[in-house]
Scaffold this motif. Structure first.
Motif, short mmCIF file in Angstrom:
data_model
loop_
_atom_site.label_atom_id
_atom_site.label_comp_id
_atom_site.label_asym_id
_atom_site.label_seq_id
_atom_site.Cartn_x
_atom_site.Cartn_y
_atom_site.Cartn_z
N SER A 169 -20.19 -2.73 0.56
CA SER A 169 -19.89 -3.77 -0.44
C SER A 169 -18.38 -3.88 -0.60
N ILE A 170 -17.91 -5.03 -1.08
CA ILE A 170 -16.47 -5.24 -1.25
C ILE A 170 -15.91 -4.19 -2.21
N GLU A 171 -16.63 -3.95 -3.29
CA GLU A 171 -16.21 -2.94 -4.27
C GLU A 171 -16.13 -1.55 -3.63
N GLY A 172 -17.16 -1.20 -2.86
CA GLY A 172 -17.21 0.12 -2.23
C GLY A 172 -16.11 0.32 -1.21
N VAL A 173 -15.86 -0.69 -0.39
CA VAL A 173 -14.83 -0.59 0.66
C VAL A 173 -13.44 -0.53 0.03
N ASP A 174 -13.19 -1.33 -1.00
CA ASP A 174 -11.88 -1.31 -1.66
C ASP A 174 -11.61 0.05 -2.31
N LYS A 175 -12.63 0.60 -2.96
CA LYS A 175 -12.49 1.93 -3.60
C LYS A 175 -12.22 2.99 -2.54
N ALA A 176 -12.97 2.91 -1.42
CA ALA A 176 -12.78 3.88 -0.33
C ALA A 176 -11.37 3.79 0.24
N CYS A 177 -10.86 2.57 0.41
CA CYS A 177 -9.50 2.38 0.96
C CYS A 177 -8.46 3.07 0.07
N GLU A 178 -8.61 2.92 -1.24
CA GLU A 178 -7.69 3.58 -2.18
C GLU A 178 -7.71 5.09 -1.99
N LEU A 179 -8.94 5.65 -1.99
CA LEU A 179 -9.09 7.10 -1.88
C LEU A 179 -8.63 7.62 -0.53
N LEU A 180 -8.86 6.84 0.53
CA LEU A 180 -8.47 7.28 1.87
C LEU A 180 -6.95 7.29 2.03
N LYS A 181 -6.29 6.32 1.41
CA LYS A 181 -4.82 6.33 1.44
C LYS A 181 -4.29 7.54 0.69
N GLU A 182 -4.92 7.85 -0.44
CA GLU A 182 -4.53 9.05 -1.21
C GLU A 182 -4.75 10.31 -0.40
N ALA A 183 -5.77 10.28 0.45
CA ALA A 183 -6.10 11.46 1.27
C ALA A 183 -5.21 11.57 2.51
N GLY A 184 -4.32 10.57 2.71
CA GLY A 184 -3.36 10.67 3.82
C GLY A 184 -3.56 9.72 4.98
N ALA A 185 -4.46 8.75 4.84
CA ALA A 185 -4.64 7.78 5.92
C ALA A 185 -3.36 6.99 6.14
N LYS A 186 -2.99 6.79 7.41
CA LYS A 186 -1.81 5.97 7.73
C LYS A 186 -2.07 4.52 7.31
N ARG A 187 -3.33 4.15 7.44
CA ARG A 187 -3.70 2.78 7.12
C ARG A 187 -5.17 2.73 6.74
N ALA A 188 -5.48 1.93 5.72
CA ALA A 188 -6.88 1.67 5.36
C ALA A 188 -6.90 0.21 4.92
N LEU A 189 -7.25 -0.66 5.86
CA LEU A 189 -7.03 -2.09 5.67
C LEU A 189 -8.30 -2.89 5.91
N ARG A 190 -8.61 -3.77 4.96
CA ARG A 190 -9.78 -4.65 5.12
C ARG A 190 -9.65 -5.49 6.38
N LEU A 191 -10.76 -5.67 7.09
CA LEU A 191 -10.80 -6.50 8.30
C LEU A 191 -11.29 -7.90 7.96
N ASN A 192 -10.89 -8.86 8.78
CA ASN A 192 -11.32 -10.24 8.57
C ASN A 192 -12.68 -10.44 9.25
N VAL A 193 -13.72 -9.91 8.61
CA VAL A 193 -15.08 -10.02 9.16
C VAL A 193 -15.99 -10.67 8.12
N GLY A 194 -17.12 -11.15 8.62
CA GLY A 194 -18.02 -11.91 7.74
C GLY A 194 -18.93 -11.07 6.88
N GLY A 195 -19.01 -9.76 7.12
CA GLY A 195 -19.95 -8.96 6.34
C GLY A 195 -19.87 -7.48 6.66
#
Length: 295
Positions: A169-195
């Motif tokens: 879900s959009i909410e789930g992916v956005d939350k995960a991106c935040e946490l993954l960046k905090e965990a040290g990910a170089k990048r956690a970026l939404r993709l331009n996909v339909g679903g």
């Protein structure tokens, strides 16, 4: 003895002009493209050869277009196409099954078209998205997404070490991106996909495709296929069917698949179809192997 693995790309590899040269230079390619127009009920060749990026991005076009380019390119290889093993990334698994003789061209195209439309309907019913995560071990990404409560988010594509795509879900992916960046990910970026492909949000599409796959005739492939769901080789028709049905809601285990093929003797990987994405991923997974493309 060294073996050759043929691999087939998935959605995202498409480009305007794809297949045009094949159509004009190989009579068998022209025949298959013309047959595809009839089966699909619209002239997909017009969009593939001379359309716009926007037209090619339509779900009902993209998946059949990539499939057609890959399968018809394999057919045009003629005697050169001698796979010891095959695999395909997501949609590419259907191309691999047709190229290896497990499915007829016509049945493969019908299933891909049905898959595309079912996925589009699932996207509209359950809006979602995906994000690329770079620079973290797979285990860490999985640990983070499993810690998120109250929203759907899963590890979807294990592409190569340090590159994983999450989906949900959009909410789930956005939350995960935040946490993954905090965990040290170089990048956690939404993709331009339909679903949210390869996530539980694709369940309606999985159910719809299951009925189509169950009623389609499969044959024993000429060589083992390493399927996305298990990353293990098989030539068993029932296993192939079962894994193909599970694929829509399960992760693409590409890193494990490539490693398994190398462990089983593959020293040369040939990517058949548009683009060169899989060659790049295989090189990151197994730097010692040869990679080539047949576009």
């Amino acid at each position: 003895m060294s073996k050759t693995a043929y691999v087939f790309p998935g959605q995202g590899a498409q480009f305007v002009g794809m297949g045009k040269e094949l159509y004009s230079s190989h009579p068998v390619a022209k025949e298959l493209f013309d047959k595809a127009n009839e089966i699909l009920g619209f002239r997909i060749t017009d969009i593939m050869f001379d359309g716009t990026d926007e037209e090619l991005k339509q779900t009902k076009v993209t998946q059949p277009a990539v499939f057609l380019h890959s399968v018809i390119r394999a057919v045009c290889l003629g005697e050169e196409f001698q796979p010891d093993m095959v695999a395909g990334h997501s949609l590419g698994e259907f191309s691999a099954l047709v190229a290896s003789g497990a499915l007829s061209f016509e049945d493969g195209l019908r299933l891909v078209s049905k898959r595309a439309l079912a996925m589009q309907a699932a996207c509209e019913a359950n809006p979602g998205t995906m994000a690329a995560v770079l620079g973290l071990p797979d285990e860490k990404v999985e640990e983070v997404v499993k810690s998120i409560e109250g929203a759907v988010v899963v590890a979807a594509n294990f592409n190569c070490p340090g590159q994983l795509v999450i989906s949900g879900s959009i909410e789930g992916v956005d939350k995960a991106c935040e946490l993954l960046k905090e965990a040290g990910a170089k990048r956690a970026l939404r993709l331009n996909v339909g679903g949210a492909f390869h996530s539980p949000l694709m369940e309606p599409a999985r159910v719809e495709l299951e009925a189509a796959i169950e009623s389609t005739e499969f044959h024993t492939p000429r060589c083992p296929i390493y399927q996305n769901v298990t990353a293990a080789p098989t030539t068993d028709i029932d296993t192939i069917r079962r894994n193909l049905i599970a694929q829509l809601t399960a992760p693409v285990r590409w890193t494990e698949s490539a490693k398994a093929m190398v462990a089983d003797g593959a020293s040369r990987f040939i990517e058949v179809g548009p683009g060169a994405v899989l060659q790049g991923l295989v090189k990151k997974i197994a730097p010692e192997v040869e990679t080539e493309g047949r576009q």
